[in-house]
Motif scaffolding. Structure first.
Motif, PDB file in Angstrom:
ATOM      1  N   ARG A   1       0.811  -1.212   0.000  1.00 25.75           N
ATOM      2  CA  ARG A   1       0.000   0.000   0.000  1.00 25.75           C
ATOM      3  C   ARG A   1       0.852   1.273   0.000  1.00 25.75           C
ATOM      4  O   ARG A   1       0.435   2.293  -0.548  1.00 25.75           O
ATOM      5  N   PRO A  12      -9.278   6.176  -3.538  1.00 21.12           N
ATOM      6  CA  PRO A  12      -8.997   4.740  -3.412  1.00 21.12           C
ATOM      7  C   PRO A  12      -8.469   4.147  -4.716  1.00 21.12           C
ATOM      8  O   PRO A  12      -8.872   4.555  -5.806  1.00 21.12           O
ATOM      9  N   TYR A  14      -7.743   0.315  -6.569  1.00 21.28           N
ATOM     10  CA  TYR A  14      -7.944  -1.142  -6.547  1.00 21.28           C
ATOM     11  C   TYR A  14      -7.394  -1.676  -7.858  1.00 21.28           C
ATOM     12  O   TYR A  14      -7.920  -1.379  -8.937  1.00 21.28           O
ATOM     13  N   TRP A  24      -4.034  -5.354  -5.523  1.00 19.92           N
ATOM     14  CA  TRP A  24      -3.288  -4.402  -4.709  1.00 19.92           C
ATOM     15  C   TRP A  24      -4.169  -3.183  -4.460  1.00 19.92           C
ATOM     16  O   TRP A  24      -4.838  -2.685  -5.381  1.00 19.92           O
ATOM     17  N   VAL A  25      -4.174  -2.695  -3.232  1.00 26.37           N
ATOM     18  CA  VAL A  25      -4.987  -1.527  -2.892  1.00 26.37           C
ATOM     19  C   VAL A  25      -4.149  -0.565  -2.048  1.00 26.37           C
ATOM     20  O   VAL A  25      -3.161  -0.964  -1.416  1.00 26.37           O
ATOM     21  N   ASN A  26      -4.564   0.703  -2.028  1.00 25.97           N
ATOM     22  CA  ASN A  26      -3.850   1.687  -1.209  1.00 25.97           C
ATOM     23  C   ASN A  26      -4.545   1.859   0.142  1.00 25.97           C
ATOM     24  O   ASN A  26      -5.582   1.242   0.424  1.00 25.97           O
ATOM     25  N   ALA A  29      -8.255   2.942   0.126  1.00 24.27           N
ATOM     26  CA  ALA A  29      -9.194   1.853  -0.155  1.00 24.27           C
ATOM     27  C   ALA A  29      -9.401   0.974   1.079  1.00 24.27           C
ATOM     28  O   ALA A  29     -10.523   0.546   1.376  1.00 24.27           O
ATOM     29  N   GLY A  57      -2.005  -4.256   2.006  1.00 24.50           N
ATOM     30  CA  GLY A  57      -2.649  -3.808   0.777  1.00 24.50           C
ATOM     31  C   GLY A  57      -2.667  -4.874  -0.306  1.00 24.50           C
ATOM     32  O   GLY A  57      -3.189  -4.645  -1.393  1.00 24.50           O
ATOM     33  N   VAL A  67     -12.832  -5.202  -0.895  1.00 26.54           N
ATOM     34  CA  VAL A  67     -12.663  -3.883  -1.513  1.00 26.54           C
ATOM     35  C   VAL A  67     -13.393  -3.800  -2.847  1.00 26.54           C
ATOM     36  O   VAL A  67     -13.947  -2.753  -3.199  1.00 26.54           O
ATOM     37  N   VAL A  71     -16.040  -0.831  -5.872  1.00 24.99           N
ATOM     38  CA  VAL A  71     -15.690  -0.342  -7.204  1.00 24.99           C
ATOM     39  C   VAL A  71     -16.965  -0.054  -7.989  1.00 24.99           C
ATOM     40  O   VAL A  71     -17.864  -0.896  -8.042  1.00 24.99           O
TER      41      VAL A  71
END
Length: 416
Positions: A1, A12, A14, A24-26, A29, A57, A67, A71
């Motif tokens: 992340r 966010p 995704y 992978w997410v930050n 998110a 992340g 997550v 979206v």
């Protein structure tokens, strides 16, 4: 992340990886999804964590849904437009029909059944498509009746949702492929997304209703569980016309190779993966160990015992170009490289590989009038710019598709 935070911190992010088994997410998110150190791993997935238990992340398998549900959904028109672009690309590569392996909600992707129904109803499909309705692994046998209803309402024109897709395990590189023995360097044996007993009962009921069952199985335990389920269905229901198949077949225990032909289960192979590449050499070989490395993608062994072979791409996981995959099937070498082959004893002859990508794939899509050239057969033709049998088999990927014809209608002309 942290890397994503440095690039994008105010909204966010995704990013699903190419195989759709992770994302992978930050930090933004993670916060929106309510994920922190106290969040438990879902039954069918894993949150990668640092040494203090804080999620990094990286979301594996079912953890993606935590997550992905946030979206925004694409509009129905955008999905139709995307299908049109994809269909054009496949025709350019000589593909006249396909089986969509996930028709349902998975990993942030919405249900494409309405898209296919609309495209078929409005005559936007030039290809013939078999849909594999998605088996929700968070539910049980109560969904069987719903799947039968979806098959009924979804059968329109050139689209037929005749199959049900059950994803039994994940992938080796994420340690989520279901293995009979632990991974090298760890004590885990991967993840079975569907309990073996439930899988047997589900396959039995789906087979009884005339569904084809399409199973994703990467690890040797997943392959064995799938074969056990098909064997139980055969014992209960008798021989089936379902044309069941197991896809991917990365690691197959030698004791299970003969069972495919005996149970009339087709091997649905993604030949492009059967080679040395960065993923294989850096992420797979070290965790399998020498014995299981030798069990990977046993195409020749399956062919020798009389298994029905079918081949596909798993696009968008990897290229949909059949000629590149056929090259790997006959050489076990990654296209564009001159490295050593992966288990060359498991290579197929060029005629066998071509048959798997034509008549073999037509077989698993329940289309006996396709994949062959004979008087009276449907006018599905692909014209290449050369005779691939007049050159070394290793050069098959150098051929180009000049013309693609479906039902006697030109759907791609390279010179046009």
């Amino acid at each position: 992340r942290q890397a994503l935070d440095r690039a994008v911190s105010d909204r966010p992010v995704y990013l699903p990886n190419r195989d759709r088994h992770g994302a992978w997410v930050n930090s933004r998110a993670l916060r929106l999804a309510g994920i922190d150190a106290e969040t438990p791993d879902p039954a069918d997935g894993r949150l990668e964590r640092d040494h203090s238990g804080v999620p990094t992340g990286m979301l594996h398998e079912g953890a993606m849904a935590l997550v992905a549900r946030l979206v925004p959904e694409p509009t129905p028109q955008r999905r139709l437009d995307a299908l049109a672009v994809a269909q054009l690309r496949l025709h350019e590569l000589g593909v006249v029909a396909w089986q969509d392996a996930i028709v349902g909600e998975y990993a942030g992707s919405g249900d494409l059944l309405p898209t296919y129904v609309t495209a078929a109803r409005d005559n936007l499909l030039t290809a013939r498509v078999t849909g594999a309705l998605w088996w929700d692994r968070e539910r049980g046998l109560e969904q069987v009746a719903e799947l039968a209803q979806r098959r009924e309402i979804g059968t329109v024109g050139r689209f037929r949702p005749l199959a049900v897709k059950i994803m039994v395990d994940g992938v080796v590189e994420a340690f989520t492929a279901a293995m009979l023995a632990p991974y090298v360097g760890g004590d885990g044996t991967g993840t079975s997304f569907v309990d073996a007993a439930l899988l047997r009962e589900a396959v039995r009921e789906l087979d009884l209703l005339g569904f084809q069952v399409h199973v994703h199985a990467i690890g040797d335990r997943a392959v064995r569980d799938a074969l056990d389920a098909f064997e139980a269905a055969r014992d209960s229901n008798g021989p089936s016309g379902g044309r069941h198949h197991i896809a991917h077949l990365q690691v197959v225990h030698p004791d299970d190779v003969d069972r495919f032909a005996a149970l009339d289960v087709a091997a649905n192979m993604q030949a492009l993966w059967a080679c040395h590449d960065d993923q294989m050499d850096d992420l797979t070989l070290p965790v399998l160990g020498p014995e299981r490395v030798g069990w990977q993608y046993p195409f020749a062994d399956l062919h020798r015992v009389g298994t029905r072979l079918a081949c596909g791409s798993d696009w968008p996981v990897s290229t949909p170009d059949p000629l590149q995959a056929i090259k790997v099937a006959v050489t076990r070498v990654e296209p564009g490289t001159d490295g050593p082959p992966l288990l060359p004893e498991q290579s197929l002859s060029l005629p066998t590989a071509l048959r798997a990508y034509t008549a073999g794939s037509a077989y698993v899509t329940h289309d006996d009038d396709a994949g062959v050239l004979r008087p009276g057969a449907r006018g599905d033709l692909v014209v290449l710019d050369r005779d691939v049998f007049a050159a070394p088999a290793a050069d098959v990927d150098q051929a180009r598709v000049d013309l693609t014809v479906v039902d006697g209608r030109i759907v791609h002309d390279r010179d046009a």
